[in-house]
Design a protein around this motif. Structure first.
Motif, short mmCIF file in Angstrom:
data_model
loop_
_atom_site.label_atom_id
_atom_site.label_comp_id
_atom_site.label_asym_id
_atom_site.label_seq_id
_atom_site.Cartn_x
_atom_site.Cartn_y
_atom_site.Cartn_z
N MET A 162 4.98 5.29 4.76
CA MET A 162 5.77 4.55 3.77
C MET A 162 6.51 3.37 4.40
O MET A 162 7.26 2.67 3.75
CB MET A 162 6.80 5.48 3.10
N GLY A 163 6.31 3.19 5.70
CA GLY A 163 6.95 2.07 6.38
C GLY A 163 8.42 2.29 6.68
O GLY A 163 9.17 1.35 6.88
N MET A 164 8.83 3.55 6.73
CA MET A 164 10.22 3.82 7.07
C MET A 164 10.43 3.63 8.57
O MET A 164 9.53 3.88 9.35
CB MET A 164 10.59 5.25 6.65
N ASN B 108 10.93 10.40 -4.53
CA ASN B 108 9.66 10.07 -3.88
C ASN B 108 9.34 8.59 -4.06
O ASN B 108 8.94 7.92 -3.11
CB ASN B 108 8.53 10.91 -4.47
N LEU B 109 9.53 8.11 -5.28
CA LEU B 109 9.22 6.70 -5.54
C LEU B 109 10.15 5.79 -4.74
O LEU B 109 9.73 4.76 -4.21
CB LEU B 109 9.31 6.41 -7.04
N LEU B 110 11.40 6.18 -4.63
CA LEU B 110 12.34 5.36 -3.86
C LEU B 110 11.94 5.30 -2.39
O LEU B 110 12.11 4.28 -1.72
CB LEU B 110 13.77 5.89 -4.00
N MET B 111 11.40 6.42 -1.87
CA MET B 111 10.94 6.41 -0.47
C MET B 111 9.76 5.44 -0.31
O MET B 111 9.63 4.78 0.72
CB MET B 111 10.49 7.82 -0.05
N GLY B 112 8.93 5.34 -1.33
CA GLY B 112 7.82 4.38 -1.29
C GLY B 112 8.32 2.95 -1.22
O GLY B 112 7.65 2.08 -0.68
N ALA B 113 9.51 2.74 -1.76
CA ALA B 113 10.07 1.38 -1.79
C ALA B 113 11.01 1.13 -0.62
O ALA B 113 11.81 0.20 -0.65
CB ALA B 113 10.81 1.17 -3.11
N TYR B 114 10.91 1.96 0.43
CA TYR B 114 11.87 1.87 1.54
C TYR B 114 11.88 0.49 2.19
O TYR B 114 12.90 0.01 2.65
CB TYR B 114 11.56 2.95 2.59
N THR B 115 10.72 -0.16 2.23
CA THR B 115 10.66 -1.48 2.90
C THR B 115 11.01 -2.63 1.96
O THR B 115 11.09 -3.77 2.40
CB THR B 115 9.23 -1.74 3.43
N VAL B 116 11.20 -2.33 0.67
CA VAL B 116 11.49 -3.41 -0.29
C VAL B 116 13.00 -3.62 -0.37
O VAL B 116 13.75 -2.67 -0.64
CB VAL B 116 10.92 -3.07 -1.69
N LYS B 117 13.44 -4.84 -0.11
CA LYS B 117 14.89 -5.11 -0.12
C LYS B 117 15.39 -5.51 -1.51
O LYS B 117 16.50 -5.19 -1.89
CB LYS B 117 15.20 -6.26 0.87
N ARG C 117 3.86 6.18 -5.50
CA ARG C 117 4.77 5.98 -4.37
C ARG C 117 4.26 4.84 -3.50
O ARG C 117 5.04 3.98 -3.06
CB ARG C 117 4.86 7.28 -3.56
N ALA C 118 2.94 4.81 -3.27
CA ALA C 118 2.37 3.73 -2.46
C ALA C 118 2.54 2.38 -3.16
O ALA C 118 2.85 1.37 -2.52
CB ALA C 118 0.89 4.01 -2.18
N LEU C 119 2.38 2.38 -4.49
CA LEU C 119 2.52 1.12 -5.23
C LEU C 119 3.94 0.57 -5.19
O LEU C 119 4.15 -0.63 -5.34
CB LEU C 119 2.09 1.33 -6.69
N MET C 120 4.91 1.45 -4.99
CA MET C 120 6.31 1.02 -4.92
C MET C 120 6.56 0.07 -3.76
O MET C 120 7.57 -0.63 -3.74
CB MET C 120 7.24 2.23 -4.81
N SER C 121 5.67 0.06 -2.77
CA SER C 121 5.86 -0.84 -1.62
C SER C 121 5.33 -2.23 -1.93
O SER C 121 5.36 -3.11 -1.09
CB SER C 121 5.16 -0.27 -0.39
N ASN C 122 4.85 -2.42 -3.15
CA ASN C 122 4.34 -3.72 -3.56
C ASN C 122 3.17 -4.18 -2.69
O ASN C 122 3.20 -5.25 -2.10
CB ASN C 122 5.50 -4.73 -3.45
N PRO C 123 2.11 -3.37 -2.63
CA PRO C 123 1.05 -3.66 -1.66
C PRO C 123 0.10 -4.78 -2.09
O PRO C 123 -0.09 -5.02 -3.28
CB PRO C 123 0.28 -2.33 -1.59
N HIS C 124 -0.45 -5.40 -1.07
CA HIS C 124 -1.50 -6.38 -1.28
C HIS C 124 -2.85 -5.64 -1.26
O HIS C 124 -3.71 -5.85 -2.08
CB HIS C 124 -1.42 -7.41 -0.16
N ILE C 125 -2.97 -4.76 -0.26
CA ILE C 125 -4.13 -3.86 -0.21
C ILE C 125 -3.63 -2.42 -0.32
O ILE C 125 -2.75 -2.00 0.43
CB ILE C 125 -4.90 -3.97 1.12
N LEU C 126 -4.20 -1.69 -1.25
CA LEU C 126 -3.88 -0.26 -1.36
C LEU C 126 -5.05 0.52 -0.79
O LEU C 126 -6.18 0.38 -1.26
CB LEU C 126 -3.63 0.11 -2.83
#
Lengths: 295, 235
Positions: free
Chosen positions: A184-186, B97-106, B148-157
């Motif tokens: 998840m990139g944490m 879970n979804l928030l963890m997927g967005a961990y890298t999104v500020k 959860r993976a989509l929450m990171s706003n991916p270019h490639i999934l």
């Protein structure tokens, strides 16, 4: 009744000290399945740092000394992980090596403390010395009540942080699935470092509180409380934070009653017998669940 | 070319799991890898995600060499893996879970936006926001893992075996949702044992055999290829 209450308060204040140190063991175990033996040495080192600061640069200022000690302990915890644990972890070596490394850190810290502090017992600053609070007829010292209240506040704040704060939640995520956290990139390494820092800060609170309670400090306090706190962790169920807290209180209250109604020398005998019995009946401790191996 | 992989060699323990894999991914496509158990599919995914380090080879994403980058840096560049076996956080609620997927999104607004977007895609889990993820059904867990993976706003999934352990109806549902995600602008890199389901939605595909690419073509071509039919489509 008064005697009963007094013993109970003794148990609860000692239990607070066990619980704070026990959380450090449990937190790191929950993430890395590692028993971080250096925790007990951080307990001692923090008390020595407090003593050194208080008797030199921050003389007379308890609050300031306390804050500086906590900062130092946090940094120490982070550095221990960075220097002694992370390199082993990243090579993917077995936890046994990390365990031995943490024993190495423990020994080094104890040696440094002994070398700088010496081996004699010295007086330790305390709060509201000689002040007692009358609790339904029981004479309890003010410092005991302070320790209990401070611990409850810390437990409350920690609980809030792990539920609502991004980093706190991140620590809980680490204990559930480390690999998924990477994916998840944490910032997994930083968070593991933070978990060591948190454990160390709690051990520091515990160490300073214990020496304040005794109004004295000696080089042996770390080992004595460290063993008890670790036993409390196992009793509650290692890897479960609430288990560490409950284990700490149960162990200390039992000890306190044995010491109060029977004898001081029977204390360790009874408390460790209880632990052995609990572990025979329920090897995972009170709150621990059987490890489910991921396929 | 969005992603280019050149001569990738990865060991899994002492086993050489990838033996010189080279391929590319174009912007906007669905690309899949099919292959038997042990062909090296998951090793490939984990090497791309950065949790396994290759012994040799290069991974170039948008013209930049990311071979030595940490998983975190890759996620921040828009490169995320939804792992085999879902690996959701069982003691967290769906929301956590979804928030963890967005961990890298500020950007908080972007998190909110993505949060609503995944519920549009997966209305089933919307009703379960406050439920512990460990109590969800297998299909719901897979939906959560993709969300959860989509929450990171991916270019490639990247998706590793999304059909694993699901009933045929659910597989169909998940795969049509993967197509939907792709239509909304996310490039998909898929790894599957269920070759039929994967090839049907893929623009192109590669066949992976004991760590090497043995065949490539469009999804349609491979669906009609005799070798593929014999080995992977149960024909």
């Amino acid at each position: 009744m008064a005697k009963f209450l007094q013993i109970l308060v003794n148990g609860i204040s000692l239990g607070s000290i066990y619980a704070l140190t026990a959380i450090g063991y449990s937190l790191i175990y929950s993430i890395l399945q590692l028993i971080n033996m250096s925790n007990a040495a951080v307990f001692l080192t923090s008390a020595v740092i407090f003593y050194a600061l208080y008797s030199s640069i921050t003389a007379g200022q308890v609050a300031l000394t306390f804050i500086l000690t906590l900062i130092a302990a946090g940094a120490l915890g982070y550095i221990i992980e960075l220097v002694a644990i992370r390199p082993i972890r990243e090579k993917g070596d077995s936890n046994t090596y990390a365990l031995i490394s943490s024993i190495g850190v423990k020994t080094i810290l104890e040696q440094i403390c002994q070398g700088t502090f010496g081996s004699e017992i010295k007086p330790f600053p305390t709060l509201l010395a000689g002040k007692y609070i009358d609790l339904f007829g029981a004479r309890t010292s003010a410092i005991q009540i302070i320790i209990i209240v401070v611990t409850l506040v810390i437990l409350f704040v920690m609980n809030w942080y792990t539920q609502h704060n991004r980093v706190g939640r991140g620590l809980r995520a680490l204990s559930q699935n480390l690999n998924a956290c990477h994916l998840m990139g944490m910032p997994v390494n930083t968070l593991i470092g933070v978990s060591f820092a948190v454990g160390s800060i709690l051990a520091a609170v515990s160490g300073v509180a214990y020496c304040m309670y005794l109004s004295s400090i000696s080089i042996s306090v770390g080992a004595a409380i460290g063993n008890k706190a670790f036993a409390a962790t196992v009793l509650g169920g290692i890897g479960v934070l609430k288990g560490a807290v409950v284990g700490g209180y149960i162990l200390a209250v039992i000890e306190s009653f044995v010491a109060g109604y029977w004898s001081m020398s029977a204390m360790n005998f009874v408390s460790f017998s209880v632990i052995i019995i609990v572990l025979i009946i329920k090897p995972t401790g009170i709150f621990g669940k059987k490890e489910q191996h991921k396929v | 070319m969005l992603l280019q992989v050149k001569d990738l060699h990865t060991y899994y323990g002492n086993i050489k799991a990838l033996r010189g894999v080279s391929f590319y991914v174009d912007e906007g496509e669905i690309l899949s890898f099919i292959g038997a158990n042990g062909a090296g599919k998951s090793t490939l995914m984990n090497t791309l995600a950065g949790t396994l380090k290759p012994k040799q080879g290069e991974i170039i994403f948008q013209g930049e060499d990311i071979t030595k980058m940490s998983p975190r840096d890759r996620v921040q560049k828009g490169f995320i893996l939804c792992p085999e076996g879902r690996q959701i956080f069982p003691k967290f609620t769906v929301e956590e879970n979804l928030l963890m997927g967005a961990y890298t999104v500020k950007d908080k607004n972007l998190i909110k936006q993505n949060y609503n977007k995944v519920f549009e895609l997966f209305p089933q889990i919307k009703d379960r926001q406050k439920q512990l993820a460990g109590t969800l059904s297998g299909g719901e867990q897979q939906m959560l893992a993709i969300s959860r993976a989509l929450m990171s706003n991916p270019h490639i999934l990247m998706l590793d075996e999304p059909s694993l352990g699901l009933s045929p109806i659910l597989v169909e549902q998940i795969f049509s949702l993967i197509e939907e995600i792709n239509k909304q602008g996310t490039t998909i890199l898929l790894v599957e044992q269920n070759a039929m389901a994967a090839l049907e939605i893929s623009n192109r595909a590669y066949v992976l055999e004991t760590g090497e690419i043995s065949m490539t073509g469009t999804g349609k071509e491979l669906l009609e290829n005799e070798m593929v039919i014999k080995s992977y489509l149960g024909g």
